[in-house]
Design an enzyme around this catalytic site. Structure first.
Site, short mmCIF file in Angstrom:
data_model
loop_
_atom_site.label_atom_id
_atom_site.label_comp_id
_atom_site.label_asym_id
_atom_site.label_seq_id
_atom_site.Cartn_x
_atom_site.Cartn_y
_atom_site.Cartn_z
N LYS A 84 1.52 -1.16 -0.25
CA LYS A 84 -0.12 -0.21 0.13
C LYS A 84 1.00 1.20 -0.15
CE LYS A 84 -2.60 -2.56 3.52
NZ LYS A 84 -3.03 -2.42 4.68
N GLY A 85 1.56 0.81 0.40
CA GLY A 85 3.04 2.71 0.70
C GLY A 85 2.85 3.32 -0.33
N GLU A 141 7.03 2.24 -6.48
CA GLU A 141 7.60 2.68 -4.72
C GLU A 141 7.72 3.51 -3.77
OE1 GLU A 141 7.67 0.37 -2.76
OE2 GLU A 141 8.41 -1.71 -3.28
N ASP A 142 7.28 3.45 -2.54
CA ASP A 142 7.38 4.41 -1.81
C ASP A 142 9.05 4.28 -1.75
OD1 ASP A 142 7.54 1.54 -0.79
OD2 ASP A 142 5.61 2.29 0.79
N ASP A 181 14.64 -0.80 0.53
CA ASP A 181 15.47 -0.46 1.72
C ASP A 181 16.39 -1.42 1.96
OD1 ASP A 181 16.41 0.26 4.72
OD2 ASP A 181 14.16 -1.49 4.92
N LYS A 222 17.00 4.11 0.94
CA LYS A 222 17.85 3.92 2.32
C LYS A 222 18.92 3.23 1.30
CE LYS A 222 14.77 3.45 5.70
NZ LYS A 222 14.15 2.45 7.29
N PHE A 269 14.04 5.62 10.28
CA PHE A 269 12.49 4.86 10.50
C PHE A 269 11.33 5.53 10.41
CE2 PHE A 269 7.99 2.73 10.90
CZ PHE A 269 8.53 1.90 9.50
N VAL A 270 10.73 5.58 8.72
CA VAL A 270 10.70 7.18 8.75
C VAL A 270 8.56 6.54 8.31
CG1 VAL A 270 11.75 8.17 7.34
CG2 VAL A 270 10.77 6.33 5.82
N ASP A 305 3.77 3.43 6.73
CA ASP A 305 2.93 3.35 7.77
C ASP A 305 4.06 2.73 8.65
OD1 ASP A 305 3.53 0.96 6.23
OD2 ASP A 305 2.13 0.10 7.97
P1 IMP Z 1 12.82 -3.56 1.65
O1 IMP Z 1 12.17 -4.83 1.41
O2 IMP Z 1 14.01 -3.61 2.84
O3 IMP Z 1 13.73 -3.27 0.46
O4 IMP Z 1 11.44 -3.21 2.29
C1 IMP Z 1 10.69 -2.97 1.47
C2 IMP Z 1 9.17 -2.70 2.26
O5 IMP Z 1 10.07 -2.26 3.34
C3 IMP Z 1 9.13 -1.51 1.55
O6 IMP Z 1 8.56 -0.65 0.28
C4 IMP Z 1 8.33 -0.60 2.47
O7 IMP Z 1 6.96 -1.56 2.78
C5 IMP Z 1 8.44 -1.19 4.59
N1 IMP Z 1 9.58 -0.36 4.85
C6 IMP Z 1 11.01 -0.68 4.51
N2 IMP Z 1 11.50 1.49 5.15
C7 IMP Z 1 10.45 1.75 5.92
C8 IMP Z 1 11.10 2.81 6.75
O8 IMP Z 1 11.44 3.33 7.05
N3 IMP Z 1 9.48 2.91 6.72
C9 IMP Z 1 8.03 2.46 6.93
N4 IMP Z 1 8.37 1.33 5.97
C10 IMP Z 1 9.94 1.01 5.65
MG MG Z 2 5.72 -0.95 0.04
#
Ligand code: IMP
Ligand code: MG
Length: 184
Positions: free
Chosen positions: A52-53, A108-109, A112, A140, A161-162, A168
Site C-alpha cells: 500500500k505504501g 515504490e515508496d 530499503d 535507504k 524508520f520513516v 506507515d
Molecule cells: P525492503 O525489502 O527491505 O527493501 O523493504 C521494502 C519495504 O519495507 C518498503 O516497500 C516498505 O513497505 C517497508 N519499509 C522499509 N523501510 C521503511 C520505513 O522506514 N518506513 C516504512 N516502511 C518501510
Molecule cells: Mg512498500
C-alpha cells in the site's frame, strides 16, 4: 496542495521531526514526472504501483507525467508490523494488465534492503515485458542487501524508520503530507 506540516506535527507527540517537507516532496515529484515524461515519449508505459505504501506517491506522480500512461496495482508483503523487514515476500494481489512487451515502470515508496524489489523484478521479468525500470520516492541505500537498479530516485535518506506520505507504522501515519521520523 498546501499543508501546514509544522502544525500537523506538533499535534502528534509521537512524531519526532520532519525529514522531508510536503513542499520538498512536491517539487521533487514534479521533477521526476518531467524526467519520466521525457524518457517515455511515445511509449505509453504502465506504472506498476506497489501497495500500500506507494499509493500517495503514485497519485501525485501520475499527475506530474504529461505522456500517456496506464496505472496498475500490485500488493506484496515483506513486512509484518514493526520496523524490520523479514525478507519473506508474498504476492497478495497481482496485476490486472498483461505486461508482455510493455514498458513497465515500478513505482515504490522506499527501497530499503532491496529484498522486496529484487523478488518483484524476478517475477515481472518472467512475463517478458519490453523494459522494466524502477522509480522510488525514497532510498535507504546504506541498508542494501540485494543490489537492485534504481532508475528514478526521489530522495536518498539516512537509516531511520520513516513514516508519512503513504508509509506507515502499523498502518498508521500514511496520511501525513510529509515524511517524518517517530520518537525513539
Ligand atoms: P525492503 O525489502 O527491505 O527493501 O523493504 C521494502 C519495504 O519495507 C518498503 O516497500 C516498505 O513497505 C517497508 N519499509 C522499509 N523501510 C521503511 C520505513 O522506514 N518506513 C516504512 N516502511 C518501510
Ligand atoms: Mg512498500
Amino acid at each position: 496542495m498546501t499543508y501546514d506540516d509544522q502544525d500537523i506535527m506538533t499535534k502528534d507527540p509521537l512524531i519526532d521531526h520532519i525529514l522531508i517537507s510536503s513542499e520538498q516532496i512536491d517539487r521533487r515529484v514534479q521533477q521526476l514526472g518531467a524526467e519520466i515524461s521525457r524518457d517515455y515519449v511515445d511509449r505509453k508505459p504502465i506504472l506498476v504501483n506497489i501497495l500500500k505504501g506507494a499509493f500517495v506517491f503514485l497519485a501525485d506522480l501520475t499527475r506530474s507525467i504529461s505522456v500517456h500512461h496506464e496505472v496498475d496495482f500490485m500488493a506484496i508483503s515483506s513486512y509484518h508490523g514493526g520496523t524490520e523487514s523479514t525478507g519473506v515476500v508474498k504476492i497478495e494481489k497481482d496485476l490486472k494488465a498483461n505486461i508482455t512487451n510493455r514498458d513497465v515502470l515500478i513505482v515504490e515508496d522506499i527501497v530499503d534492503t532491496g529484498l522486496t524489489l529484487n523478488h518483484l523484478l524476478d517475477v515481472l521479468k518472467t512475463r517478458n515485458p519490453r523494459s522494466v525500470r524502477v522509480c522510488t520516492l525514497l532510498d535507504k541505500s546504506t541498508r542494501r542487501i540485494k543490489d537492485v537498479p534504481v532508475d528514478y530516485r526521489g530522495f536518498e535518506i539516512p537509516d531511520e524508520f520513516v513514516i508519512g506520505y503513504g508509509l506507515d507504522y502499523d498502518e498508521k501515519y500514511r496520511n501525513l503530507p510529509f515524511i517524518g521520523v517517530l520518537k525513539p
